[in-house]
Write a protein that holds these residues in place. Structure first.
Motif, PDB file in Angstrom:
ATOM      1  N   UNK A 184      -5.271  -7.070  23.856  1.00 52.25           N
ATOM      2  CA  UNK A 184      -5.368  -7.637  22.513  1.00 52.25           C
ATOM      3  C   UNK A 184      -6.760  -7.523  21.931  1.00 52.25           C
ATOM      4  N   UNK A 185      -7.736  -7.829  22.760  1.00 54.42           N
ATOM      5  CA  UNK A 185      -9.090  -7.860  22.271  1.00 54.42           C
ATOM      6  C   UNK A 185      -9.483  -6.492  21.699  1.00 54.42           C
ATOM      7  N   UNK A 186      -9.169  -5.481  22.437  1.00 53.30           N
ATOM      8  CA  UNK A 186      -9.532  -4.143  21.979  1.00 53.30           C
ATOM      9  C   UNK A 186      -8.661  -3.666  20.824  1.00 53.30           C
ATOM     10  N   UNK A 187      -7.406  -4.086  20.901  1.00 48.71           N
ATOM     11  CA  UNK A 187      -6.494  -3.609  19.873  1.00 48.71           C
ATOM     12  C   UNK A 187      -6.789  -4.248  18.528  1.00 48.71           C
ATOM     13  N   UNK A 188      -7.215  -5.502  18.550  1.00 47.88           N
ATOM     14  CA  UNK A 188      -7.371  -6.211  17.289  1.00 47.88           C
ATOM     15  C   UNK A 188      -8.733  -5.989  16.638  1.00 47.88           C
ATOM     16  N   UNK A 189      -9.641  -5.374  17.391  1.00 50.82           N
ATOM     17  CA  UNK A 189     -10.959  -5.086  16.803  1.00 50.82           C
ATOM     18  C   UNK A 189     -10.855  -4.300  15.495  1.00 50.82           C
ATOM     19  N   UNK A 190     -10.153  -3.169  15.527  1.00 47.89           N
ATOM     20  CA  UNK A 190     -10.078  -2.371  14.288  1.00 47.89           C
ATOM     21  C   UNK A 190      -9.325  -3.091  13.178  1.00 47.89           C
ATOM     22  N   UNK A 191      -8.579  -4.149  13.528  1.00 47.97           N
ATOM     23  CA  UNK A 191      -7.818  -4.895  12.535  1.00 47.97           C
ATOM     24  C   UNK A 191      -8.754  -5.479  11.470  1.00 47.97           C
ATOM     25  N   UNK A 192      -9.966  -5.814  11.909  1.00 50.60           N
ATOM     26  CA  UNK A 192     -10.941  -6.363  10.966  1.00 50.60           C
ATOM     27  C   UNK A 192     -11.147  -5.388   9.801  1.00 50.60           C
ATOM     28  N   UNK A 193     -11.283  -4.119  10.136  1.00 49.56           N
ATOM     29  CA  UNK A 193     -11.502  -3.114   9.099  1.00 49.56           C
ATOM     30  C   UNK A 193     -10.305  -3.014   8.167  1.00 49.56           C
ATOM     31  N   UNK A 194      -9.130  -2.896   8.758  1.00 46.99           N
ATOM     32  CA  UNK A 194      -7.930  -2.725   7.941  1.00 46.99           C
ATOM     33  C   UNK A 194      -7.724  -3.927   7.026  1.00 46.99           C
ATOM     34  N   UNK A 195      -7.910  -5.109   7.609  1.00 49.67           N
ATOM     35  CA  UNK A 195      -7.735  -6.314   6.807  1.00 49.67           C
ATOM     36  C   UNK A 195      -8.749  -6.337   5.674  1.00 49.67           C
ATOM     37  N   UNK A 196      -9.971  -5.950   5.988  1.00 47.28           N
ATOM     38  CA  UNK A 196     -11.022  -5.911   4.963  1.00 47.28           C
ATOM     39  C   UNK A 196     -10.627  -4.987   3.821  1.00 47.28           C
ATOM     40  N   UNK A 197     -10.161  -3.801   4.170  1.00 45.37           N
ATOM     41  CA  UNK A 197      -9.777  -2.831   3.148  1.00 45.37           C
ATOM     42  C   UNK A 197      -8.627  -3.370   2.300  1.00 45.37           C
ATOM     43  N   UNK A 198      -7.641  -3.948   2.964  1.00 49.15           N
ATOM     44  CA  UNK A 198      -6.500  -4.511   2.231  1.00 49.15           C
ATOM     45  C   UNK A 198      -6.936  -5.638   1.300  1.00 49.15           C
ATOM     46  N   UNK A 199      -7.854  -6.454   1.799  1.00 49.91           N
ATOM     47  CA  UNK A 199      -8.323  -7.578   0.997  1.00 49.91           C
ATOM     48  C   UNK A 199      -9.063  -7.070  -0.244  1.00 49.91           C
ATOM     49  N   UNK A 200      -9.915  -6.096  -0.041  1.00 49.08           N
ATOM     50  CA  UNK A 200     -10.652  -5.533  -1.170  1.00 49.08           C
ATOM     51  C   UNK A 200      -9.689  -4.952  -2.200  1.00 49.08           C
ATOM     52  N   UNK A 201      -8.657  -4.300  -1.670  1.00 49.41           N
ATOM     53  CA  UNK A 201      -7.639  -3.720  -2.542  1.00 49.41           C
ATOM     54  C   UNK A 201      -6.947  -4.813  -3.356  1.00 49.41           C
ATOM     55  N   UNK A 202      -6.612  -5.910  -2.675  1.00 50.07           N
ATOM     56  CA  UNK A 202      -5.918  -7.006  -3.357  1.00 50.07           C
ATOM     57  C   UNK A 202      -6.819  -7.673  -4.382  1.00 50.07           C
ATOM     58  N   UNK A 203      -8.100  -7.799  -4.036  1.00 49.36           N
ATOM     59  CA  UNK A 203      -9.027  -8.469  -4.942  1.00 49.36           C
ATOM     60  C   UNK A 203      -9.247  -7.662  -6.213  1.00 49.36           C
ATOM     61  N   UNK A 204      -9.161  -6.359  -6.109  1.00 50.41           N
ATOM     62  CA  UNK A 204      -9.363  -5.577  -7.319  1.00 50.41           C
ATOM     63  C   UNK A 204      -8.137  -5.702  -8.227  1.00 50.41           C
ATOM     64  N   UNK A 205      -7.243  -6.585  -7.825  1.00 51.73           N
ATOM     65  CA  UNK A 205      -6.152  -6.907  -8.736  1.00 51.73           C
ATOM     66  C   UNK A 205      -4.960  -6.037  -8.499  1.00 51.73           C
ATOM     67  N   UNK A 206      -3.901  -6.635  -8.078  1.00 53.76           N
ATOM     68  CA  UNK A 206      -2.668  -5.884  -7.949  1.00 53.76           C
ATOM     69  C   UNK A 206      -2.038  -5.927  -9.333  1.00 53.76           C
ATOM     70  N   UNK A 207      -2.341  -4.897 -10.110  1.00 50.94           N
ATOM     71  CA  UNK A 207      -2.053  -4.926 -11.538  1.00 50.94           C
ATOM     72  C   UNK A 207      -0.586  -5.217 -11.822  1.00 50.94           C
ATOM     73  N   UNK A 208       0.271  -4.445 -11.184  1.00 47.66           N
ATOM     74  CA  UNK A 208       1.693  -4.558 -11.502  1.00 47.66           C
ATOM     75  C   UNK A 208       2.213  -5.962 -11.212  1.00 47.66           C
ATOM     76  N   UNK A 209       1.839  -6.468 -10.045  1.00 46.63           N
ATOM     77  CA  UNK A 209       2.327  -7.783  -9.658  1.00 46.63           C
ATOM     78  C   UNK A 209       1.809  -8.851 -10.618  1.00 46.63           C
ATOM     79  N   UNK A 210       0.567  -8.726 -11.031  1.00 44.86           N
ATOM     80  CA  UNK A 210       0.007  -9.701 -11.967  1.00 44.86           C
ATOM     81  C   UNK A 210       0.740  -9.659 -13.304  1.00 44.86           C
TER      82      UNK A 210
END
Lengths: 313, 510
Positions: free
Chosen positions: A232-258
């Protein structure tokens, strides 16, 4: 560590400067005259010229850029052509709604993705794995506006459990806030969650097959311990990056959903600005999106150096 | 799991921050937020947020929907037939030379801030529009001066007879009377000081809220307020209406009209509007400079089919601009759909087919895209290959103003007087004559009509001009769309209007 930090911050500032030049040029290169749009159908040439001059649009583009950039450095992003309100105020008005939605969605996504992805990886080709794969495949492929409308028709229309959209601040009406948050958060969360589920599955699988896990197993460590400490420890490390990217994407506004949920966030603001060719608002919004991406990337990198010492160089 | 914990914490922290930040921003959503019993706030779902609320500056329909209820004009179009009746002006008279209009103002009218309404407010409002060259300044093109000889009288002096002066100052809330020096005392983009039945309370990214004005000169409204909620997506607006989350909406897609009328859970009404849809061809691009070619195209188009496809029948096909219900309606329809005749006209014009024509439409108005597709299919058999170009509205306007098009399709909204239907669109060098039409006879007729006071004579002149415009195909008129609105059953006192003005003054909630 300090050197690394300074270097990364410096890089980010350079990128931000580059982005601002790009943003300004692109926004002005797009066809469409904000003055004509603002005036509607009938107007006189004098009216047109007066409004153009009032917004500084008669100046050479380079001059317009330096005026804008000079003020932007001090935090003044100008006033909206459309409403005459300061851009920073417009953005500040929209920010709470977007932050709420983005964090709720990412939380939901992680709550779905981490357990589901892990179970899938531990039992590849099992029933659970197959179901998870199908669900995440659907989540990725279904258009968000379609999902949003289906959710509205079912939960607001047929069942009548939830409001069809809108937004109230938490402090005004906590129940209303939560009720209105559910559908848009589910719509965005499902998409992000599907992406993250697949990611978790493959990285847990990869960790399971790695040498050090096999070594640990060979040493006779208990399965549970191997799993928590080595997989788990090794597998979830890269999750930080993916989550970060997804969060940034969401913060820039999910236009259609809004738009579909009448959620008064930055995505909606940016779309209105594009339609009206409201340059100051558009520039301000895009600059903010760039800033969010840079800051989140920076935080992710710094977080990484904390978790994975190999990067700390 | 260690890696994800800091993130979860950060997320939770941010949520808390959000919550606090959000609370500080909003001022007044209390009353209607929970949809509690007892308060009688009408909730109207509209499709867009007002761009701003300065009546003299904005040109957005979303703004006027709100302003209709907040401000008054000197005169106002009657809901039934759009003739002008008293509002802030009680009566008016015109001098013998038709160059001086004298308005007697209503007594006992107060502004929302409690100050008294008088002639100085009118002079200030009109001069603001004229002096600052605001977008409605063109409506005062014939006005030499606006004077206030006493508190209750306003005199408008004209450079030439202007029979449609009432339309110019009363057709919509862009000509609102604001209190004297309002622009200095208030931030008119977000605040208001009108004399209308409702007072502007607040406006933000979710909704605009109005409260009943107890001292309204025509009596306080029956409801305690109006909340305009912005719901862009029609499916969401209709769901909200069916749920009872909102009481009223004009965001009804035409394809839903039939199914909505049936159930009885929603009341739906339609009425013919004063808007019209048209197609126009570029006179600078051959062969569209040839009247014969334009007539061939006008003969090939089946307007009923276009109206049916674009509006699901919620429209009336028309070959002139002015709708049937108007006094100025001109019953003239020279083009009978006939592809063979159209082909023959093209042949006689010496045009070699197939011919390609770009048709510019905008995604802002989905009906324009559908109309264009139908027209494309109708022109194909006569050898014209229509390339439909779907653009966003800003780009569309840009190309229109620069003459970069073969043809375009759009609508004109909210016209009442025939001058508004024809003048700027068809007079040589008219501000909106993008197609480049020039006919000295039309110029002369329109010029004369604009100063002719006698209504019958005036209609006769506009009829003649319209005939030439239709025959020359300056505009290829398609249809007049209906206004479509829906509300909860039992809503009393609301009147749907041909000019799309939305007035909640006399409404009572079920």
């Amino acid at each position: 560590m300090t050197g690394y930090l300074l270097r990364r911050v410096g890089q980010s500032l350079v990128v931000l400067a580059g982005v601002s030049v790009l943003v300004f040029s692109l926004v002005h290169l797009v066809r469409g005259d904000p003055v004509r749009l603002a005036l509607g159908t009938r107007f006189s040439q004098e009216t047109y010229d007066a409004l153009r001059a009032r917004n500084g649009l008669d100046l050479p583009l380079v001059e317009q850029f330096f005026n804008w950039a000079g003020r932007a450095v001090t935090g003044d992003l100008g006033v909206s052509f459309r409403s005459g309100e300061p851009v920073t105020a417009l953005i500040a008005e929209r920010l709470p709604a977007t932050l709420t939605l983005a964090f709720a969605a990412i939380l939901l996504a992680l709550l779905i993705a981490v357990p589901l992805g892990t179970i899938s990886a531990l039992r590849p080709r099992s029933v659970v794995d197959r179901i998870a794969t199908v669900i995440s495949q659907i989540g990725i492929s279904v258009p968000d506006f379609w999902l949003a409308i289906v959710l509205i028709l079912v939960f607001a229309g047929t069942l009548g459990w939830l409001p069809s959209g809108g937004y109230v601040p938490l402090t005004d009406d906590p129940l209303g806030w939560a009720q209105r948050l559910i559908l848009p958060a589910v719509t965005t969360g499902v998409v992000s969650g599907s992406v993250i589920t697949r990611f978790v599955r493959s990285s847990v699988l990869e960790a399971l097959g790695s040498d050090h896990v096999r070594t640990a197993q060979a040493k006779g460590l208990p399965q549970r311990q191997v799993f928590t400490w080595h997989v788990l420890r090794n597998a979830l490390l890269p999750l930080v990056t993916v989550t970060g990217v997804q969060l940034a994407y969401l913060l820039s506004g999910v236009v259609v959903v809004e738009i579909v949920f009448s959620w008064p966030g930055l995505g909606q603001l940016a779309l209105q600005a594009v339609r009206a060719r409201d340059y100051p608002v558009l520039q301000g919004a895009v600059l903010l999106f760039a800033l969010v991406f840079l800051v989140i990337n920076l935080l992710v990198d710094l977080l990484y150096t904390r978790i994975d010492p190999r990067i700390r160089r | 799991m260690r890696a994800s914990r800091p993130l979860a914490l950060a997320a939770a922290g941010a949520l808390l921050l959000t919550a606090c930040g959000g609370g500080g921003e909003s001022v007044d959503t209390g009353g209607s937020g929970g949809g509690g019993d007892g308060d009688s706030v009408l909730i109207a779902a509209v499709s867009a947020q007002p761009d701003q609320l300065d009546p003299h500056v904005t040109s957005a329909y979303a703004s006027f929907q709100v302003l209709e209820n907040v401000y008054d004009t000197l005169v106002v179009p009657n809901a039934e037939d759009l003739t002008f009746e008293a509002s802030l002006a009680e009566e008016w008279e015109v001098s013998d030379d038709n160059l001086t209009w004298t308005f007697a103002l209503r007594d006992g009218v107060t502004f929302h801030d409690g100050s008294e309404f008088d002639s100085a407010d009118v002079v200030y409002s009109y001069n603001r529009i004229i002096d600052e060259e605001l977008s409605n300044a063109y409506r005062f093109a014939n006005v030499e001066s606006v004077e206030a000889p006493d508190d209750r009288t306003v005199v408008i002096n004209l450079s030439q007879p202007t029979p449609n002066l009432l339309e110019r100052i009363g057709a919509f809330k862009g000509m609102s009377i604001v209190s004297e020096n309002a622009a200095e005392e208030f931030d008119l983009t977000t605040e208001a000081n009108g004399t209308g039945p409702f007072r502007l309370e607040s406006t933000d990214a979710t909704s605009t809220e109005l409260s009943a004005f107890e001292d309204y000169w025509d009596g306080a409204p029956a409801i305690s307020g109006v909340e305009f909620r912005y719901i862009t997506e029609p499916a969401a607006a209709l769901t909200a209406l069916r749920n009872g989350e909102v009481h009223w909406t004009d965001n009804v897609p035409p394809q839903q009209i039939e199914s909505l009328g049936e159930g009885g859970e929603v009341e739906l009404e339609t009425t013919a509007s004063v808007d019209y849809w048209y197609m126009s061809m570029n006179y600078a691009v051959p062969p569209f400079d040839n009247p014969q070619v334009r007539r061939a195209i006008a003969t090939a188009v089946d307007r009923d089919e276009v109206a049916e496809a674009a509006r699901f029948g919620a429209a009336r096909a028309n070959q002139t601009a002015i709708p049937e219900d108007s006094f100025f309606y001109y019953d003239y329809a020279p083009f009978e759909t006939d592809p063979d005749a159209a082909r023959q006209l093209l042949e006689e014009a010496g045009v070699t087919t197939p011919l390609t024509m770009g048709l510019m439409v905008t995604d802002e108005l989905p009906e324009s895209v559908t109309s264009a597709q139908v027209i494309a299919s109708q022109l194909e058999p006569i050898g014209i290959n229509v390339e439909v170009e779907v653009l966003d509205f800003a780009t569309w306007l840009d190309r229109q103003s620069q003459g970069q098009f073969d043809a375009f399709l759009l609508s004109w909204l909210g016209n009442i007087d025939p001058a508004a239907f024809y003048e700027s669109q068809h007079i040589t060098d008219g501000a909106n004559n993008y197609q480049g039409y020039s006919n000295p006879e039309v110029d002369a007729l329109l010029q004369e009509a604009s100063t002719t006071v006698d209504e019958e004579e005036r209609k006769e002149l506009y009829d003649q001009a319209a005939k030439l415009i239709v025959d020359d195909v300056s505009y290829l008129y398609l249809f007049n769309p209906d206004v479509v609105q829906a509300w909860v059953p039992g809503l009393e006192g609301y009147q749907i209007r041909a000019d799309r003005a939305i007035n909640f003054e006399d409404v009572e909630l079920p």
